[in-house]
Structures are given as C-alpha cells and as structure tokens.
Design an enzyme around this catalytic site. Sequence first.
Site, mmCIF file in Angstrom:
data_model
loop_
_atom_site.group_PDB
_atom_site.id
_atom_site.type_symbol
_atom_site.label_atom_id
_atom_site.label_comp_id
_atom_site.label_asym_id
_atom_site.label_seq_id
_atom_site.Cartn_x
_atom_site.Cartn_y
_atom_site.Cartn_z
ATOM 1 N N GLY A 11 47.041 28.260 52.915
ATOM 2 C CA GLY A 11 48.046 28.157 53.955
ATOM 3 C C GLY A 11 47.582 28.875 55.214
ATOM 4 N N ALA A 13 47.956 31.922 56.259
ATOM 5 C CA ALA A 13 47.395 33.263 56.072
ATOM 6 C C ALA A 13 45.949 33.190 55.587
ATOM 7 C CB ALA A 13 48.251 34.059 55.083
ATOM 8 N N LYS A 35 45.069 25.677 44.206
ATOM 9 C CA LYS A 35 45.360 25.002 42.942
ATOM 10 C C LYS A 35 45.771 23.546 43.107
ATOM 11 C CE LYS A 35 50.198 26.457 42.332
ATOM 12 N NZ LYS A 35 51.130 27.106 41.402
ATOM 13 N N ALA A 46 56.982 24.397 56.724
ATOM 14 C CA ALA A 46 57.743 25.199 57.691
ATOM 15 C C ALA A 46 58.170 24.315 58.859
ATOM 16 C CB ALA A 46 56.881 26.362 58.191
ATOM 17 N N GLY A 49 59.276 27.200 63.323
ATOM 18 C CA GLY A 49 58.217 27.549 64.253
ATOM 19 C C GLY A 49 57.766 28.986 64.122
ATOM 20 N N GLU A 115 66.938 30.406 67.315
ATOM 21 C CA GLU A 115 67.400 30.304 65.924
ATOM 22 C C GLU A 115 68.294 31.484 65.588
ATOM 23 O OE1 GLU A 115 63.973 29.791 63.420
ATOM 24 O OE2 GLU A 115 63.537 27.802 64.209
ATOM 25 N N ARG A 278 70.639 34.636 58.469
ATOM 26 C CA ARG A 278 70.704 33.737 57.316
ATOM 27 C C ARG A 278 71.514 34.297 56.143
ATOM 28 N NH1 ARG A 278 64.467 31.441 57.218
ATOM 29 N NH2 ARG A 278 64.693 30.127 59.053
ATOM 30 N N HIS A 339 64.762 30.176 49.592
ATOM 31 C CA HIS A 339 63.840 29.820 50.666
ATOM 32 C C HIS A 339 62.655 30.762 50.809
ATOM 33 C CE1 HIS A 339 62.627 27.866 54.327
ATOM 34 N NE2 HIS A 339 62.824 28.929 55.081
ATOM 35 N N GLU A 363 53.423 35.262 52.479
ATOM 36 C CA GLU A 363 54.671 35.501 51.749
ATOM 37 C C GLU A 363 54.496 36.307 50.476
ATOM 38 O OE1 GLU A 363 58.611 33.074 50.085
ATOM 39 O OE2 GLU A 363 57.040 31.984 51.168
ATOM 40 N N ARG A 374 64.706 38.450 56.276
ATOM 41 C CA ARG A 374 63.733 37.981 57.268
ATOM 42 C C ARG A 374 64.416 37.317 58.457
ATOM 43 N NH1 ARG A 374 61.008 32.929 58.170
ATOM 44 N NH2 ARG A 374 62.196 32.027 56.443
#
Length: 508
Positions: A11, A13, A35, A46, A49, A115, A278, A339, A363, A374
């Site tokens: 990903g 990272a 994997k 995602a 943004g 957001e 959230r 999430h 993550e 978060r």
Amino acid sequence: METDYLILGSGIAGLTVALKLAQEFPDRKILIVTKSNADESNTKYAQGGIAVVIDGIDDDFEKHINDTLVCGDGLCNREVVKMVVKEGPKRLKELIDWGTNFDLTIDGNLDLAKEGGHSNHRVVHHKDQTGREIERAILAEAYQKKNIKILDFHFATDLITESNCCYGTLVLDEKNGRIIPIYAHFTILATGGIGQLYKQTTNPLIATGDGIAMAIRTNAIIKDMEFIQFHPTALYMPKATSTFLISEAVRGFGASLKTKKGRRFMLDYDARGELASRDIVSRSIETELKKSENPCVYLDCTHLDILAFKNHFPTIYENCLLSGIDVTKDWIPVIPTQHYLCGGISVDKNGMTSVENLFACGECSHTGLHGANRLASNSLLEALVYSNQIFNFLKKTDLKNNTKKMIISDDFTCKNKSLDKKIIAQFKEDLQKCMQKNVGIVRNNTDLEKTLEQLLIWEKECQEMESKYRVTKDFWELKNMITVSIPIVAFSLKRTENKGSFFKEQKL
C-alpha cells in the site's frame, strides 16, 4: 532468499518507503512481499483523500493540529501530531512528483474538500477514488526501479527473531504451499488493518491483521487496540457480499442524515451536525437505530447540486445506481461499519518497533497521531510521513551483518492433508459475528468477558489444527484474526474511561 530491505505490504506506506530506499541506494536490494495482487491494499479503497494544509489564508498548521487533538479526545501525542501535520505539504508534493493526479479548481489550484472534524477545507482528493489513484501512480513508479522486486501471492507467516532482534520473515508461497525464509538487514511491516475481524467492514478481504499478529507473536509492544473506528456511512445492502463506503466527504458536501420518517437527527447530538467526528456520528446513528428498531438510517443528497455531485463522487453515484438507488430522488440507506484501527504496533518517531531492526508504518502501526479517534483523511498522511521517517533513519544507518540462518522444519511442509476450506470459512464467520455483536460501537464487560473466553478456546483449537494439518493461507489468516482479536477484547476490558471511538456501557 536474502535482501537488504524487506517490506511486507504494497500500500501507500510500503511502496513509498521502497521508492525512497531504491532511489537513495540503487545498488541495494528492496523486496516487497504481498499476499495478493501488488495493487490490492487498504490504500486502494480510500475514497476521501489526504488532509494537508495548503491554504495559508483561511487555514494553518495550528488549526489542523487542534482538529486532530480534539478528535483524538486527549490521547494523541502532541509532538507526533505537530510533526505529521507540518510534514504534510512536502510529502504531498512527492506524490504529485511521482505522477499522482489530484482534482484542481478552475483556476488550477488544488480542490480542497471538507470532512467531519475539520475546521477548514483541507482534504486533497481525486474524485472519490483518491486511494486508487495514489496506488496506481506509486506502483507504476516502483515497477520502474530495477532494484525493487515485488513478490506477489506470498504470505508472510512469522517473523524470524532471536534475542529481540528481527532477521526477516517466513513466507508461504501460495502457489506451491512451500514455506521459505527471507533474510533481511531491516524488515518493515506495512500490512494494513484488521477489518475482516468484523462481519461488516469497509476493508478488503486481505485486511486480516497479519502484521500485528506476527508482531504479537514476537512480543513486540502493541498499544490502544481497543480504539476501533466505525465509519458512520456504509451503504446498507443486507444481501451484498461486500460493503461499499459512502465517503465522509459526501456529508462535507452537504448531505443530511435522516431517520426513516425524515427527521434530521444529528443536531440533537452535536452542534456540528453531520460534520461531527466519526465516533459521535457513528454512536448517534447506533442510538437512533436502537430507539427505532430500524435496520438503517438515510443519507439525503436530493437537495444538492446533482451535476456537481456526479462530478465529485462518480463512483458513489454509479454504485448507488447499481444498487437501485438514484441519489437525485432516493435517500441512501446507511449504517456504521468497521473502518479503521487507531491502535497497533507501537513505534517511535522513526517508525521503529520495540524489536531491533523491525519497523512498522501505516494502519498496522501505533504512532500516537490518532489518539482515541482518527481525524478523517489523516491516515494516508500518517503513512506518507512515517514511511519518510523510516527512510530518513535507514539512510543514516549501516546495513547490519545478518548472520542468523534458519533451517525450516519438515513440520511446516511435509503434512499432506490440508484443513477443509469450509471449516476455516465457518470458523471465520463465527469469529466475525462474535466480534460484530460484542466488540462493536458500544460494548459492555459481560459480553467482552464471554468473548475473551471464547477466543481463548478458539486459539487452542487453532493450535491443535496446526499440529495436524498442512498450513494454508486461509488457516494463517484465521490464526492471525484470533491472535489480534484477543488484545482488542482484553484492552477493552481494562479500559474504564470512555474516550473517542471507545464506548463501554454498564450492563445491569
């Protein structure tokens, strides 16, 4: 196999640290193990943004820092927050230099969205597919580097460690079932989240907590595993095989949350309404559902500029249409869904874990940025900043002489009989239902104690199965899911104060 730098996960990272190492050390070998397909990661899904302070007139670093601290409910590491926020613009520029396309305004500036939890418009995006666009750009860049090798369909099973030092990892070749050791001077875990522990999640099928489980088995320090973020608005389609996310940015765009009877309820819970953080929105929806006994609430977009909506959220618009929902006249049925994990493998500012030569980012790591909850679109930012911190540390660190070698026991590969896939699938489903029911948005000690007892039974059953059957990827995923579920429940039992995404009620 041997390599200089071993990265588990493909990903944002893992890929960004690989790119930087490859450029800095063209004569050194970088191996990425994943994997599934190389482009399959949490990053790809995602929508929102990257939160970055771009507008220096209405916005500034202090506002972003404060929004993050407020959202984290007192448990953020302020110094880490400050570092991540201030590094944001530089890391964003690198993504753009690598060919990532972000949406622009008519006058050519970055189009900034707002957001939940943010006091300003600061979310840089590409339509509603930001992660997919980032993954496309950086993966294309990685393929151009001659000293980066990507080993797909290889599943890391365990870290090779001795005396609290990591020497690499054991890897299962999914095509032939063989387990091989890969030795490395430095190993970086960038394995993503834990979503598949839950029956309802926005995470892809690969998110089974593998890196965290491996770290747990090697006694690395993990933190804040009880803080699991539920996204307030996943599309409610009870017969669907996967969960589709309705981005936070849709509410930032002006959509309203309503009950089945049409009452806009969020202002009853928070003055910010739909733009509350959230945890508050998710808990408010959960409360409304319990009161009404309805299966979902609704997101009303019918009053919005639909042409602008289609342009900004083309994937969401099309997916809703495929599900029989026309957002121009229909409300979107939504429910809170697992999430993001705010805790994980504890790392310092250099991304170093408590195990020597072992790093973690993304993550699967716990940096102190998120605290108890978060802030929206801070996760891709964190991944970029910490992959850069790891790179800066390794740039100044000599390659260690790796003398550890391991002979693979025949026990790993000689067993001819594999466990029936149906048994593993049923096991996973039972685990997911248990976690969904008892370790969700609202928890209580009675259910948590029963769940921990059950998890320990399942852990023992897994150990017995492992001694009898040939190991497979499906089995290892199940084992990892149980390994990670245990500290989530144990940490939840220990926590006495409700914070952020964690809420425990007293059950009479």
